[in-house]
Design an enzyme around this catalytic site. Structure first.
Site, PDB file in Angstrom:
ATOM      1  N   GLU A  16       0.829  -1.200   0.000  1.00 13.66           N
ATOM      2  CA  GLU A  16       0.000   0.000   0.000  1.00 13.66           C
ATOM      3  C   GLU A  16       0.867   1.254   0.000  1.00 13.66           C
ATOM      4  O   GLU A  16       2.024   1.223   0.401  1.00 13.66           O
ATOM      5  CB  GLU A  16      -0.946  -0.011   1.203  1.00 13.66           C
ATOM      6  CG  GLU A  16      -1.884  -1.214   1.204  1.00 13.66           C
ATOM      7  CD  GLU A  16      -2.951  -1.176   2.286  1.00 13.66           C
ATOM      8  OE1 GLU A  16      -3.289  -0.058   2.746  1.00 13.66           O
ATOM      9  OE2 GLU A  16      -3.430  -2.257   2.664  1.00 13.66           O
TER      10      GLU A  16
ATOM     11  N   THR B  68     -12.889  -3.177  -0.304  1.00 19.69           N
ATOM     12  CA  THR B  68     -14.090  -2.348  -0.362  1.00 19.69           C
ATOM     13  C   THR B  68     -14.623  -2.049   1.040  1.00 19.69           C
ATOM     14  O   THR B  68     -15.696  -2.507   1.436  1.00 19.69           O
ATOM     15  CB  THR B  68     -15.162  -3.052  -1.220  1.00 19.69           C
ATOM     16  OG1 THR B  68     -15.144  -4.468  -0.940  1.00 19.69           O
ATOM     17  CG2 THR B  68     -14.902  -2.848  -2.692  1.00 19.69           C
TER      18      THR B  68
ATOM     19  N   GLU C  66     -13.647   0.931   4.660  1.00 15.21           N
ATOM     20  CA  GLU C  66     -12.936   2.093   5.196  1.00 15.21           C
ATOM     21  C   GLU C  66     -13.317   3.416   4.524  1.00 15.21           C
ATOM     22  O   GLU C  66     -12.532   4.349   4.500  1.00 15.21           O
ATOM     23  CB  GLU C  66     -11.417   1.904   5.151  1.00 15.21           C
ATOM     24  CG  GLU C  66     -10.879   0.958   6.211  1.00 15.21           C
ATOM     25  CD  GLU C  66     -10.988   1.497   7.640  1.00 15.21           C
ATOM     26  OE1 GLU C  66     -10.089   2.221   8.110  1.00 15.21           O
ATOM     27  OE2 GLU C  66     -12.016   1.187   8.290  1.00 15.21           O
TER      28      GLU C  66
ATOM     29  N   TRP D 153     -12.207  -8.825   6.456  1.00 12.49           N
ATOM     30  CA  TRP D 153     -11.315  -8.070   7.330  1.00 12.49           C
ATOM     31  C   TRP D 153     -12.116  -7.647   8.561  1.00 12.49           C
ATOM     32  O   TRP D 153     -12.957  -6.786   8.478  1.00 12.49           O
ATOM     33  CB  TRP D 153     -10.744  -6.836   6.624  1.00 12.49           C
ATOM     34  CG  TRP D 153      -9.818  -6.098   7.549  1.00 12.49           C
ATOM     35  CD1 TRP D 153     -10.119  -5.025   8.339  1.00 12.49           C
ATOM     36  CD2 TRP D 153      -8.452  -6.423   7.811  1.00 12.49           C
ATOM     37  NE1 TRP D 153      -9.032  -4.657   9.073  1.00 12.49           N
ATOM     38  CE2 TRP D 153      -7.992  -5.491   8.779  1.00 12.49           C
ATOM     39  CE3 TRP D 153      -7.580  -7.412   7.344  1.00 12.49           C
ATOM     40  CZ2 TRP D 153      -6.688  -5.525   9.272  1.00 12.49           C
ATOM     41  CZ3 TRP D 153      -6.294  -7.434   7.834  1.00 12.49           C
ATOM     42  CH2 TRP D 153      -5.853  -6.490   8.782  1.00 12.49           C
TER      43      TRP D 153
END
Length: 426
Positions: free
Chosen positions: A215, A279, A281, A404
């Site tokens: 990231e 998909t 946050e 997550w």
């Protein structure tokens, strides 16, 4: 399977009677407290039993599964209270099958930190095709940071769940490093050493694939990142092991920002065996109160992704948590508290708050006033919001779901998943 939304004055026993199900099983499936207390607006997943089995003296769980022609993992999924453990008692009733047809089959993957409790891990692993211990980072010198993943791998092997190695640019300080990403992607000798160490770890620990999550990559490394994924795939493919790339939630190719620019959907979709769309946050710790994964936002990401990535390669990211914001929100000052979906319902019950449902975002929320007089706003996931997201797997023809994360208990979510899909083995 049905989803019931609790109305004022309703009790667990009355709801169970209305649907013709056992109150104890209904409570167990939905994580309802022992006293049966319900919050107004909370959801209950209703599953009617098609076949029960009463355990006889000397019977084992494995023998019962064989007798009914179901897998041991399926038996665990139909009986969350077993916690992934084969301990049963004579006279105990086990659910063999529930009524109703499912949407289809799907692969699932879930992330877990090494400090997850073994009890919680074991209860959830039967619902996962694969589990991914989080995370092997990279040192300043370009080597792998170690991960104490032994317990996760041990339980995964016992319960028939596959395991994916997770490689990221997370540092010793638990932050993603743009510099370490750039070094790994542009310094060829350093990259080769890193790939060799990844291969050694996969071989030594029995991982069945690799999940790469770089990231905040500088935009200049867009093509370098895709080449890195291809290099990993070339090494793993002869072993029959897949490579997955985690992708920031983009809605168009040229989306600006450090999080997005080097995540080229077309290049990475071609380089990897699978991708995970992160998909979630939109609602986050430092942002204003809103749904973590508003359904229209998720759809926009999917609508773009399927134009450049084969649908059968895509895992849809599923958030398994919520946030509690103190109000008023002040940019740069307000910090939301991350909470579990189970905690959110308990908080609404404790504060006598009525849970609302935003039909646009397809997400539950509520407000309450804390003891110090501060007003709070909570957004989380429930059976309705998760059902809406999980339904996209069939609608778009996706490979499956990536959760997550698995760090907090939420029985209702697993009851829902088991009611919607047959979970495929990794």
């Amino acid at each position: 399977m049905e989803i019931h939304v609790v109305r004022p004055g309703e009790t667990l026993y009355a709801i169970a009677g209305r649907y013709g199900v056992e109150p104890g099983l209904l409570a167990e499936q939905n994580g309802v407290a022992e006293d049966g207390a319900l919050a107004v607006g909370q959801t209950l997943v209703i599953e009617r039993v098609e076949t029960f089995h009463v355990v006889q003296p000397g019977q084992t769980l494995d023998a019962i599964a064989r007798a009914y022609g179901v897998s041991l993992r399926a038996l665990y999924r139909s009986n969350y209270r077993l916690g992934g453990q084969p301990l049963i008692r004579p006279g105990e009733r086990l659910v063999i099958a529930y009524e109703g047809e499912k949407l289809g089959s799907a692969y699932t993957n879930g992330y877990a930190y090494p400090f997850i409790s073994r009890e919680l891990l074991s209860a959830q692993l039967p619902y996962m095709s694969d589990v991914t211990p989080f995370t092997y980072g990279i040192t300043a010198q370009g080597s792998l940071l170690d991960l104490r993943d032994g317990v996760i791998l041990e339980e995964a092997a016992r319960l028939g769940t596959g395991a994916l190695m997770h490689l990221s640019t997370l540092t010793e300080e638990d932050t993603f490093s743009s510099q370490r990403a750039a070094d790994a992607l542009t310094d060829r000798p350093r990259q080769q050493t890193l790939i060799d160490q990844v291969m050694e770890t996969i071989s030594a620990k029995g991982y069945r694939g690799l999940d790469v999550d770089f990231e905040y990559i500088p935009a200049a490394q867009r093509e370098d990142y895709a080449a890195f994924i291809r290099a990993l795939r070339l090494r793993l493919a002869p072993m029959g092991l897949p490579v997955m790339a985690a992708l920031a939630p983009k809605t168009y190719a040229g989306q600006p920002g450090l999080l997005y620019e080097a995540h080229d959907y077309a290049l990475l979709g071609a380089a990897a065996d699978y991708v995970l769309l992160m998909t979630y946050e939109w609602g986050y710790t430092y942002g204003p109160p809103m749904a973590v994964a508003p359904l229209p936002n998720v759809r926009r990401v999917l609508d773009y992704a399927v134009t450049v990535i084969p649908r059968e390669k895509i895992y849809l990211g599923i958030p398994y948590y919520g946030y509690d914001w103190p109000l008023p929100f002040r940019q740069g000052e307000t910090r939301a508290r991350s909470i579990s979906n189970q905690t959110a319902v308990a908080l609404a019950l404790e504060e006598r708050a009525e849970i609302q449902y935003d039909e646009t975002a397809q997400s539950p929320w509520f407000r309450y006033t804390a003891g110090d007089g501060a007003v709070h706003e909570v957004w989380f996931e429930d059976a309705r919001s998760l059902s809406a997201k999980l339904g996209l797997i069939r609608e778009y023809g996706l490979h499956g779901a990536g959760y997550w994360n698995l760090m907090r208990p939420y029985p209702q979510g697993w009851t829902l998943l088991n009611g919607l899909y047959d979970i495929l083995d990794g």
